[in-house]
Design a protein around this motif. Structure first.
Motif, PDB file in Angstrom:
ATOM      1  N   PRO A 123       0.826  -1.214   0.000  1.00 51.02           N
ATOM      2  CA  PRO A 123       0.000   0.000   0.000  1.00 51.02           C
ATOM      3  C   PRO A 123       0.860   1.264   0.000  1.00 51.02           C
ATOM      4  CG  PRO A 123      -0.757  -1.552   1.657  1.00 51.02           C
ATOM      5  CD  PRO A 123       0.537  -2.080   1.126  1.00 51.02           C
ATOM      6  N   ALA A 124       0.342   2.295  -0.629  1.00 52.77           N
ATOM      7  CA  ALA A 124       0.974   3.620  -0.694  1.00 52.77           C
ATOM      8  C   ALA A 124       2.307   3.592  -1.443  1.00 52.77           C
ATOM      9  CB  ALA A 124       1.144   4.213   0.700  1.00 52.77           C
ATOM     10  N   THR A 125       2.476   2.635  -2.354  1.00 52.41           N
ATOM     11  CA  THR A 125       3.659   2.620  -3.210  1.00 52.41           C
ATOM     12  C   THR A 125       3.243   3.014  -4.623  1.00 52.41           C
ATOM     13  OG1 THR A 125       3.386   0.276  -3.747  1.00 52.41           O
ATOM     14  CG2 THR A 125       4.816   0.806  -1.890  1.00 52.41           C
ATOM     15  N   GLU A 126       4.233   3.317  -5.433  1.00 51.44           N
ATOM     16  CA  GLU A 126       3.970   3.678  -6.817  1.00 51.44           C
ATOM     17  C   GLU A 126       4.536   2.592  -7.719  1.00 51.44           C
ATOM     18  OE1 GLU A 126       5.897   7.010  -9.423  1.00 51.44           O
ATOM     19  OE2 GLU A 126       4.246   7.888  -8.261  1.00 51.44           O
ATOM     20  N   VAL A 127       3.722   2.125  -8.647  1.00 51.69           N
ATOM     21  CA  VAL A 127       4.148   1.157  -9.647  1.00 51.69           C
ATOM     22  C   VAL A 127       3.960   1.777 -11.020  1.00 51.69           C
ATOM     23  CG1 VAL A 127       3.612  -0.848  -8.210  1.00 51.69           C
ATOM     24  CG2 VAL A 127       1.872   0.056  -9.746  1.00 51.69           C
TER      25      VAL A 127
END
Length: 156
Positions: A123-127
């Motif tokens: 969660p709250a990561t960027e891909v």
């Protein structure tokens, strides 16, 4: 040449003449030469998630739900099977895409969409998500983008 046309359109729009009408979905060329958005395009962008053009890649922030769907317009039918998508995290590692034989259908921004794949990440990561039409199977007259949405997002 575009400046006189834009100026004439601006003057006509300001004249106060209520007898003229313009279609809401018409495209107007600005003085910079770039077309402005149509009302139809704006409605499509109001839907949940991130729109990504086929052949391009865009960053997507994974919310707390951490389950994401990659969706395509249902009208593509079997042509959607030719799409190849990748999801990479900030370290360049590919995320696993999961698919099932039963494709979930839902209405988003007035159109029917099917879920092709799902993926999860922290969660709250960027891909970064990107898809290609490997067999050029998507009809040329169709919108050429997919949508990446959090699972369970309200489409209205």
């Amino acid at each position: 040449m575009a400046v006189p046309v834009a100026l004439a359109a601006a003057v006509a729009g300001c004249s106060g003449d209520d007898t003229s009408t313009t279609a809401a979905t018409s495209t107007v060329v600005s003085t910079s030469g770039a077309p402005q958005r149509t009302t139809e395009q704006a409605a499509e962008e109001r839907g949940p998630g991130v729109r990504i053009a086929i052949g391009a890649a865009r960053p997507v922030v994974v919310p707390a739900e951490a389950i994401m769907d990659i969706k395509a317009p249902a009208e593509w039918g079997d042509a959607a099977a030719g799409l190849r998508c990748t999801v990479t995290d900030s370290t360049g590692r590919n995320e696993d895409l999961r698919s099932s034989d039963v494709k979930k259908r839902e209405i988003i921004a007035g159109g029917e969409w099917i879920t092709l794949w799902t993926f999860s990440s922290q969660p709250a990561t960027e891909v970064t998500v990107g898809c290609r039409d490997t067999g050029n199977r998507i009809p040329a007259d169709e919108a050429h983008y997919i949508r990446v949405t959090p699972r369970g997002a309200n489409p209205n």
